[in-house]
Write a protein that holds these residues in place. Structure first.
Motif, short mmCIF file in Angstrom:
data_model
loop_
_atom_site.label_atom_id
_atom_site.label_comp_id
_atom_site.label_asym_id
_atom_site.label_seq_id
_atom_site.Cartn_x
_atom_site.Cartn_y
_atom_site.Cartn_z
N GLN A 194 0.82 -1.20 0.00
CA GLN A 194 0.00 0.00 0.00
C GLN A 194 0.86 1.25 0.00
O GLN A 194 1.82 1.36 0.77
N THR A 244 0.21 4.32 0.98
CA THR A 244 0.21 5.15 2.19
C THR A 244 1.16 4.56 3.22
O THR A 244 1.84 5.29 3.95
N ASN A 279 -5.87 3.50 -5.96
CA ASN A 279 -5.79 2.53 -4.86
C ASN A 279 -5.10 3.10 -3.63
O ASN A 279 -4.61 2.37 -2.78
N ILE A 280 -5.07 4.42 -3.54
CA ILE A 280 -4.21 5.04 -2.54
C ILE A 280 -4.66 4.76 -1.11
O ILE A 280 -3.84 4.69 -0.21
N ALA A 281 -5.96 4.58 -0.88
CA ALA A 281 -6.43 4.54 0.51
C ALA A 281 -7.18 3.26 0.86
O ALA A 281 -7.98 3.24 1.78
N LEU A 282 -6.89 2.16 0.15
CA LEU A 282 -7.62 0.93 0.41
C LEU A 282 -7.55 0.50 1.87
O LEU A 282 -8.48 -0.04 2.43
N ARG A 283 -6.42 0.76 2.49
CA ARG A 283 -6.20 0.32 3.86
C ARG A 283 -7.06 1.09 4.86
O ARG A 283 -7.20 0.67 6.01
N TYR A 284 -7.57 2.24 4.44
CA TYR A 284 -8.26 3.10 5.39
C TYR A 284 -9.52 2.47 5.96
O TYR A 284 -9.94 2.80 7.05
#
Lengths: 336, 307
Positions: free
Chosen positions: A71, A73, B229-234
């Motif tokens: 990921q 981020t 796909n920048i914030a999938l983990r959010y």
């Protein structure tokens, strides 16, 4: 004589300042993913080459960090932590070409050298070691034109649809066909860079193709599957360009021993991480390095097959580790 | 009031404990720049956590917040940058869509978990349509705001404090907040008193949408460009942040200050694991262990408090 030799050595040592100037410097690897054989080989190469460099006193430390999840981020946070830890250079294989730009800029502003490779970042302050995928495609057609001057029909196996790499290699192949117009692409399938998918796809398209397919252009990870499909259909084996995978090299060797089969194999060596390491070291050493560099391909020709196969672990990819001299050659090549 | 304090005590303690450990291992972090580097990426996470908290508050759960933030990031990096008016319209429409979803979920009695899971594909699809390849660029004013260097206290800390205060005023102090919490606690009695639960749920979701939009904008301000796909983990981070900060899945029991602290704790846990050079194979597991330890501690404290 002895003293003269020693003086010569001393002068030589002075002439290569790389060893002295970066001895206190620390270089970290920020990696976004380690879940396939290519990435595993990449990390192993890094460990091997940097371990030796640390032992030789070229740099003080060169640890590798991989994010737990692929990921952007998370990797941005990882890079910011590296800035905090005070590394002098950060080598990055990035999860996203753009989403790390903020963190990369922070690093540059903190005076840290950032070198990206394979997965490169677009932030202008970073160095990029990119792959010329188009050339990788074009080269295959060029090789075939040497082997088959009269040309003929080609089958193109593409990668995963919608991925930038697939478009680039394919564009290169089509550019190659334009350059060598004696070839034409009779059909094209998506093999997803996987042998089983490629085998199914090729088996599916074969009945609709003309009988005289003379060559198969590929993207790597699909050559063995294509060969299986041709063999199963009872067709004459065309020249299939391989992609440095161990199963492909093994099949090539078996065919060569049985019938004198000739082809070539081309891909990017996972050891490109070590090239990035040396580039970072050169920048720290004060050398002038262009912002954009191109990764050399790892090509395997007929005469190098046995050696390459021997060095490649089962299920792995042919690899090569780069040395300081290789990096200097790449830098010099890009500066001209 | 005392119970609320107790609820906040544990997340605060775990944050301070982690912060102490990080300072001890990496004294460089104990500076203006250090704190900023440690915490600036937690600003969008904290915003997403508040959004998630608003949904959890009305006894639902939002599995689409990660892709929604990614969508907003893409809008910010493309339309809001090139044609600001159109960008504002799209983001406004996205907030309206969130509110409409809240109303729909209540009206038809649909399970929020299914609807938001479905929506997560819609948001990520729209994001890919807008930005097929990573790129775009951040509007200058957002970057200027996110990378501002105010005197004494780093921007990341100021942003988190402001967010916590705004969240506290909105959820704990305002009459609207009280009503929304009541919907999560006992929707039927709220409707018996004569309030429209549909309207209240739409408000909660709409507010969640607003914070999601802010999260996407803050993220782009930090990264300077976007990726679908920048914030999938959010999605998972925000749920964990709410629970870590003293919230509960049963609805009505949430703490905005705790949610912000929870988001900060999660970010810090990641940095802590990097600093101790834990192998990546163990990192996800270790993050899970930190979460379980905090939750177990909370359970123990609560049992004692009940007694």
């Amino acid at each position: 004589m002895m003293t003269r030799l020693m003086t010569a050595t001393a002068v030589l040592a002075l002439a290569t300042p790389a060893l002295a100037d970066t001895a206190e410097r620390r270089i970290a690897l920020s990696n976004n993913y380690a879940g396939n054989s290519w990435r595993q080989a990449m990390l192993e190469s890094w460990e091997k080459v940097t371990g030796q460099a640390v032992a030789d006193g070229v740099v003080a430390e060169a640890p590798a960090f991989t994010t737990a999840e692929n990921q952007a981020t998370e990797q941005a946070a990882q890079i910011q932590n590296m800035i905090l830890e005070g590394y002098d250079a950060i080598v990055v294989n990035a999860a996203s070409p753009t989403a790390l730009n903020g963190a990369v800029k922070e690093a540059c502003d903190a005076g840290i050298v950032v070198v990206s490779f394979d997965g490169i970042v677009t932030e202008p302050c970073a160095y990029r070691i990119a792959v010329d995928f188009q050339e990788m495609g074009r080269k295959q057609v060029e090789y075939l034109s040497g082997r088959l001057p009269e040309g003929g029909n080609l089958l193109e196996i593409r990668g995963l649809a919608g991925v930038f790499v697939d478009d680039e290699i394919s564009a290169g192949i089509h550019a190659g066909v334009e350059q060598f117009p004696q070839f034409s692409i009779a059909g094209s399938v998506h093999g997803d860079w996987a042998q089983d998918v490629a085998q199914r796809a090729v088996a599916g398209i074969l009945p609709s193709l003309p009988d005289d397919i003379v060559g198969v252009v590929t993207q790597g990870g699909d050559g063995y599957g294509a060969a299986q499909a041709f063999a199963a259909a009872g067709r004459e084996m065309p020249i299939i360009v391989m992609g440095n995978r161990q199963d492909e090299l093994l099949w090539w060797k078996e065919q060569r021993d049985a019938s004198g089969y000739e082809t070539m194999s081309v891909s990017i060596a996972p050891g490109v991480s070590t090239l990035a390491f040396w580039v970072a070291q050169q920048v720290l050493d004060g050398q002038t390095v262009p912002q954009d560099l191109i990764v050399p391909f790892l090509e395997i020709q007929q005469d190098g097959l046995d050696a390459a196969l021997e060095a490649t672990p089962e299920g792995g990819v042919a690899n090569v580790e780069y040395s300081l001299e290789d990096a200097q050659a790449v830098i010099a090549g890009a500066s001209n | 009031m005392r119970r609320m304090d107790l609820r906040l005590l544990l997340p605060t303690l775990s944050l301070l404990l982690l912060l102490g450990a990080v300072f001890w291992m990496q004294p460089r972090a104990m500076s203006y720049t250090g704190l900023n580097l440690l915490f600036n990426l937690s600003v969008p996470i904290a915003l997403a956590t508040i959004a998630q908290m608003l949904v959890i508050m009305v006894d639902d759960i939002d599995l689409s917040i990660g892709t929604f933030v990614g969508f907003c990031a893409c809008v910010t990096a493309t339309f809001l940058h090139d044609t600001p008016l159109l960008g504002v319209l799209i983001l406004g429409a996205a907030v309206a869509a969130y509110a409409a979803l809240g109303a729909l979920i209540e009206l038809r009695g649909l399970p929020a978990i299914v609807v938001t899971l479905g929506m997560s594909f819609v948001w990520s699809g729209l994001a890919v349509l807008m930005l097929p390849a990573p790129g775009g660029s951040s509007p200058a004013w957002i970057t200027a705001l996110m990378k501002a260097r105010p005197p004494l206290v780093p921007m990341a800390i100021i942003a988190c404090v402001v967010l916590a205060v705004v969240g506290h005023l909105l959820v704990t102090r305002s009459s609207l907040g009280t009503l929304l919490r009541a919907v999560g606690g006992n929707a039927r009695s709220v409707s018996r008193v004569g309030w429209s639960v549909v309207r209240l749920k739409a408000t909660a979701y709409g507010l969640a949408g607003v914070f999601g939009v802010l999260s996407g904008m803050a993220l782009v301000g930090l990264t300077t460009s976007a990726d679908a796909n920048i914030a999938l983990r959010y999605t998972l981070l925000s749920i964990a942040g709410v629970i870590l900060g003293g919230g509960e899945f049963t609805g009505g029991r949430v703490s905005p200050v705790g949610a912000v602290i929870g988001a900060l704790t999660l970010t810090l846990a990641g940095s802590f694991l990097t600093f101790i050079r834990l192998s990546p194979d163990w990192q996800i597991g270790a993050q899970g262990v930190i979460l379980i330890v905090v939750l177990a501690a909370r359970l123990l404290v609560r049992r004692r408090a009940v007694r």
